[in-house]
Design a protein around this motif. Structure first.
Motif, mmCIF file in Angstrom:
data_model
loop_
_atom_site.group_PDB
_atom_site.id
_atom_site.type_symbol
_atom_site.label_atom_id
_atom_site.label_comp_id
_atom_site.label_asym_id
_atom_site.label_seq_id
_atom_site.Cartn_x
_atom_site.Cartn_y
_atom_site.Cartn_z
ATOM 1 N N PRO A 153 0.833 -1.199 0.000
ATOM 2 C CA PRO A 153 0.000 0.000 0.000
ATOM 3 C C PRO A 153 0.877 1.261 0.000
ATOM 4 N N ALA A 154 2.037 1.175 0.666
ATOM 5 C CA ALA A 154 2.922 2.353 0.744
ATOM 6 C C ALA A 154 3.408 2.735 -0.653
ATOM 7 N N MET A 155 3.739 1.728 -1.469
ATOM 8 C CA MET A 155 4.216 2.007 -2.829
ATOM 9 C C MET A 155 3.069 2.563 -3.668
ATOM 10 N N ALA A 156 1.875 1.960 -3.501
ATOM 11 C CA ALA A 156 0.721 2.410 -4.284
ATOM 12 C C ALA A 156 0.385 3.870 -3.968
ATOM 13 N N GLY A 157 0.694 4.292 -2.737
ATOM 14 C CA GLY A 157 0.370 5.660 -2.328
ATOM 15 C C GLY A 157 1.386 6.690 -2.785
ATOM 16 N N LEU A 158 2.481 6.254 -3.399
ATOM 17 C CA LEU A 158 3.521 7.204 -3.813
ATOM 18 C C LEU A 158 3.299 7.637 -5.258
ATOM 19 N N SER A 159 3.356 8.929 -5.496
ATOM 20 C CA SER A 159 3.263 9.390 -6.882
ATOM 21 C C SER A 159 4.571 9.023 -7.587
ATOM 22 N N ARG A 160 4.496 9.009 -8.918
ATOM 23 C CA ARG A 160 5.689 8.695 -9.708
ATOM 24 C C ARG A 160 6.833 9.674 -9.405
ATOM 25 N N GLU A 161 6.459 10.954 -9.256
ATOM 26 C CA GLU A 161 7.474 11.986 -8.995
ATOM 27 C C GLU A 161 8.134 11.761 -7.629
ATOM 28 N N GLU A 162 7.308 11.432 -6.629
ATOM 29 C CA GLU A 162 7.847 11.219 -5.281
ATOM 30 C C GLU A 162 8.749 9.980 -5.270
ATOM 31 N N ARG A 163 8.349 8.969 -5.984
ATOM 32 C CA ARG A 163 9.163 7.744 -6.060
ATOM 33 C C ARG A 163 10.524 8.059 -6.693
ATOM 34 N N GLU A 164 10.489 8.804 -7.792
ATOM 35 C CA GLU A 164 11.737 9.184 -8.470
ATOM 36 C C GLU A 164 12.632 9.985 -7.521
ATOM 37 N N ARG A 165 12.019 10.903 -6.801
ATOM 38 C CA ARG A 165 12.797 11.740 -5.882
ATOM 39 C C ARG A 165 13.459 10.862 -4.802
ATOM 40 N N LEU A 166 12.667 9.936 -4.232
ATOM 41 C CA LEU A 166 13.204 9.095 -3.156
ATOM 42 C C LEU A 166 14.294 8.152 -3.668
ATOM 43 N N MET A 167 14.141 7.684 -4.913
ATOM 44 C CA MET A 167 15.161 6.790 -5.485
ATOM 45 C C MET A 167 16.507 7.510 -5.611
ATOM 46 N N HIS A 168 16.468 8.842 -5.717
ATOM 47 C CA HIS A 168 17.715 9.595 -5.878
ATOM 48 C C HIS A 168 18.247 10.144 -4.551
ATOM 49 N N SER A 169 17.484 9.998 -3.484
ATOM 50 C CA SER A 169 17.861 10.660 -2.231
ATOM 51 C C SER A 169 18.969 9.904 -1.498
ATOM 52 N N LYS A 170 19.932 10.649 -0.984
ATOM 53 C CA LYS A 170 20.999 10.028 -0.184
ATOM 54 C C LYS A 170 20.677 10.087 1.302
#
Ligand code: SAM
Length: 218
Positions: A26-43
């Motif tokens: 459910p946590a993944m389903a609740g993430l927008s594509r933009e937010e997911r992209e941002r988190l994938m790049h976050s250190k």
């Protein structure tokens, strides 16, 4: 000997890939594509991000698993380090290669406690637990000490943003000719710049399913 094609590992991998396909978050389903992209790049937010995704297996593909097995077999790898165990699918392929190479040691790393427990069960079910040490915690700490010399193969498959930092922890211990395999490295341009730079000390090429395959030169 081909451990990945025989029991108990072959049927176990079938079962685990099927289970991985069925897993939802459910946590993944609740993430927008933009937010997911941002988190994938976050250190800085990787623990929170992957913690939220703890129900997802996020495994390497079968093709990549088989590639890992082939690379570890063909280089006669005995010492392997892995960043990002999850439920242990890539770990099973790499440990199978060690078994078929006559033995060795795989140090893997995962911070999510529930995943570590399941990965250990899966390795036991595959008859490969004796070859693998899973270091529980943030790999930036757990891989910062007591890595063996002469690492033959390093798999990077944890938080993509940390690939440069994790490579730096292992770099001095890679043997000349060691392979570094980075899954989805496109999320980390800084990593690609390092391994592709003539001064970086690697020969590096994109390969297979979103893999960057690099060889340590010296
Ligand atoms: C893409 S999955 C790994 C999949 C696994 N290699 C497989 O094929 O089954 C990434 C995993 O890395 C873990 N991870 C991410 N950052 C980490 C860190 N800094 N230290 C330890 N584990 C981390 C996540 O919890 C997640 O389980």
């Amino acid at each position: 000997m081909n451990t990945i094609a025989s029991a108990p590992l072959a049927p176990l991998l079938d079962r685990l890939f099927a289970e991985a396909d069925r897993a939802t978050s459910p946590a993944m389903a609740g993430l927008s594509r933009e937010e997911r992209e941002r988190l994938m790049h976050s250190k800085t937010e990787y623990l929170d991000f992957y913690g939220r995704l703890k129900d997802l297996w996020l495994p390497v593909s079968r093709r990549t698993g088989e590639l890992l097995y082939m690379l570890a077999r063909s280089t006669n790898a005995k010492t392997i380090v892995e960043f990002g165990t999850s439920f242990g699918i890539s770990t099973l392929y790499l440990a199978a290669a060690l078994r078929d190479n006559g033995g060795g040691r795989l140090i893997s790393s995962e911070f999510e406690v529930s995943k570590v427990a399941r990965a250990r069960q899966n390795l036991a079910a595959g008859g490969l637990a004796d070859l693998v040490e899973i270091r529980e915690g943030d790999a930036l700490q757990t891989l910062s000490a007591d890595l063996p010399d002469g690492i033959d193969l390093l798999l990077l498959d944890g938080a993509k943003s940390l690939y440069p930092e994790v490579l730096a922890l292992a770099e001095g211990r890679l043997r000349p000719g060691a392979l570094v395999i980075a899954d989805d490295a496109g999320y980390c341009p800084e990593y690609l710049d390092h391994v592709r730079s003539p001064a970086g000390g690697y020969l590096s090429t994109p390969f297979g399913d979103d893999i960057e395959l690099s060889m340590r030169l010296a």
